[in-house]
Design an enzyme around this catalytic site. Structure first.
Site, PDB file in Angstrom:
ATOM      1  N   TYR A  82      -1.854  -8.226  -8.265  1.00  0.00           N
ATOM      2  CA  TYR A  82      -1.853  -6.772  -8.668  1.00  0.00           C
ATOM      3  C   TYR A  82      -0.994  -6.545  -9.765  1.00  0.00           C
ATOM      4  CZ  TYR A  82      -4.667  -4.553  -4.928  1.00  0.00           C
ATOM      5  OH  TYR A  82      -5.746  -4.237  -4.313  1.00  0.00           O
ATOM      6  N   ASP A 141       4.219  -0.877  -9.066  1.00  0.00           N
ATOM      7  CA  ASP A 141       4.264  -0.010 -10.384  1.00  0.00           C
ATOM      8  C   ASP A 141       4.050   1.581  -9.968  1.00  0.00           C
ATOM      9  OD1 ASP A 141       1.583  -0.218  -9.115  1.00  0.00           O
ATOM     10  OD2 ASP A 141       0.808   0.514 -11.053  1.00  0.00           O
ATOM     11  N   ASP A 195       0.724  -1.159   0.063  1.00  0.00           N
ATOM     12  CA  ASP A 195      -0.173  -0.104  -0.290  1.00  0.00           C
ATOM     13  C   ASP A 195       0.698   1.150   0.028  1.00  0.00           C
ATOM     14  OD1 ASP A 195      -2.221  -1.729   0.113  1.00  0.00           O
ATOM     15  OD2 ASP A 195      -2.582  -1.434   2.207  1.00  0.00           O
TER      16      ASP A 195
HETATM   17  N1  SAM Z   1       0.658  -8.484  -2.476  1.00  0.00           N
HETATM   18  C1  SAM Z   1      -0.581  -8.647  -3.201  1.00  0.00           C
HETATM   19  C2  SAM Z   1      -0.463  -8.609  -4.892  1.00  0.00           C
HETATM   20  O1  SAM Z   1       0.897  -8.096  -5.152  1.00  0.00           O
HETATM   21  O2  SAM Z   1      -1.154  -8.955  -5.680  1.00  0.00           O
HETATM   22  C3  SAM Z   1      -1.271  -7.715  -2.729  1.00  0.00           C
HETATM   23  C4  SAM Z   1      -1.171  -6.289  -2.935  1.00  0.00           C
HETATM   24  S1  SAM Z   1      -2.293  -5.181  -2.006  1.00  0.00           S
HETATM   25  C5  SAM Z   1      -2.118  -3.767  -2.932  1.00  0.00           C
HETATM   26  C6  SAM Z   1      -1.626  -4.881  -0.559  1.00  0.00           C
HETATM   27  C7  SAM Z   1      -2.043  -5.883   0.680  1.00  0.00           C
HETATM   28  O3  SAM Z   1      -1.186  -5.815   1.711  1.00  0.00           O
HETATM   29  C8  SAM Z   1      -3.599  -5.894   0.860  1.00  0.00           C
HETATM   30  O4  SAM Z   1      -4.309  -6.952   1.028  1.00  0.00           O
HETATM   31  C9  SAM Z   1      -3.436  -5.232   2.351  1.00  0.00           C
HETATM   32  O5  SAM Z   1      -4.628  -5.529   3.193  1.00  0.00           O
HETATM   33  C10 SAM Z   1      -1.961  -5.762   2.800  1.00  0.00           C
HETATM   34  N2  SAM Z   1      -1.326  -5.044   3.925  1.00  0.00           N
HETATM   35  C11 SAM Z   1      -1.057  -3.646   3.672  1.00  0.00           C
HETATM   36  N3  SAM Z   1      -0.332  -3.090   4.908  1.00  0.00           N
HETATM   37  C12 SAM Z   1      -0.370  -4.258   5.804  1.00  0.00           C
HETATM   38  C13 SAM Z   1       0.221  -4.215   6.965  1.00  0.00           C
HETATM   39  N4  SAM Z   1       0.914  -3.487   7.534  1.00  0.00           N
HETATM   40  N5  SAM Z   1       0.184  -5.642   7.551  1.00  0.00           N
HETATM   41  C14 SAM Z   1      -0.443  -6.577   6.870  1.00  0.00           C
HETATM   42  N6  SAM Z   1      -1.025  -6.513   5.827  1.00  0.00           N
HETATM   43  C15 SAM Z   1      -0.934  -5.443   4.997  1.00  0.00           C
END
Ligand code: SAM
Length: 211
Positions: free
Chosen positions: A193, A153, A117
């Site tokens: 993603y 990206d 994120d």
């Molecule tokens: N890694 C996957 C991909 O590339 O398809 C998912 C990407 S998605 C944008 C980011 C994921 O990270 C989300 O499901 C979010 O809930 C999780 N996430 C973000 N910050 C996190 C944190 N501090 N601890 C655990 N999970 C986290």
């Protein structure tokens, strides 16, 4: 990630054999849990688990732990793992901030950060999973010689991450601003993603780095 509240996801997670329920009790005991001494690789923020499941299938000689904070997302990975039952893969629903409570010193052999994120506001910079604050946690769980791969990206997040790696005094092994058209493309395992954003024509940035 757009989140829908998946009804019953918390209950599904609480009853699932592939989800570690009391993750802090696992600190220092991960090899015991897997029943072998194979290296342990983790993905932080694994989303619906496409990448980590593909990796676990491709590399039975490696143990994988997927970390995700949202039940409604994690439950999708669990559905797939319930069918496949990969013996070298477990999940944890947790906030990554507490990672040092779950893995002991040198217990982790590799970390994957995929499409983390971005937290675009400056005041939220320390929540980014590639911030120096997070790097100072990772160093306490990584084995000697271990590393991290980060893909995104999002160019501003990537540039920020490169700066943070330098600020922490870590070493960058290779950097690409267009992974799929680079010498590092071969053998790349796509994340959910990554597929989505590369289908939209966005170049994928990637850095491999280590303390
Ligand atoms: N890694 C996957 C991909 O590339 O398809 C998912 C990407 S998605 C944008 C980011 C994921 O990270 C989300 O499901 C979010 O809930 C999780 N996430 C973000 N910050 C996190 C944190 N501090 N601890 C655990 N999970 C986290």
């Amino acid at each position: 990630m757009r989140l829908r509240n998946v009804k019953g996801s918390r209950e599904t997670i609480a009853a699932n054999e592939f989800v570690i329920q009391d993750e802090e009790s696992m600190k220092g005991k991960w090899h015991e849990k897997f029943g072998n001494n194979n290296p342990i690789h983790i993905e932080i923020g694994m989303g619906k688990g496409r990448f980590i499941m593909d990796m676990a299938r491709l590399h039975p000689e490696i143990n994988f732990v997927g970390i995700e904070k949202f039940s409604s997302v994690l439950v999708r990975a669990i559905e797939k793992q319930n069918e496949e039952k990969l013996p070298n893969l477990f999940f944890i629903r947790m906030e990554a901030e507490y990672i040092e409570n779950v893995f002991d010193k040198e217990e982790v052999d590799y970390i994957y950060l995929n499409f983390s994120d971005p937290w675009p506001k400056d005041r939220h910079a320390k929540r980014r999973l590639t911030s120096v604050q997070f790097l100072s946690k990772y160093i306490n769980i990584l084995a000697k010689g271990a590393g991290i791969t980060f893909k995104t990206d999002n160019r501003p997040l990537f540039d920020f991450s490169l700066e943070q790696i330098d600020e922490a005094g870590w070493v960058k092994e290779n950097v690409t601003f267009d992974l799929h058209n680079s010498e590092y493309a071969e053998g790349n395992v796509m994340t959910e993603y990554e597929q989505r954003f590369s289908d939209m024509g966005n170049p994928i940035c990637r850095v491999v780095f280590h303390p």
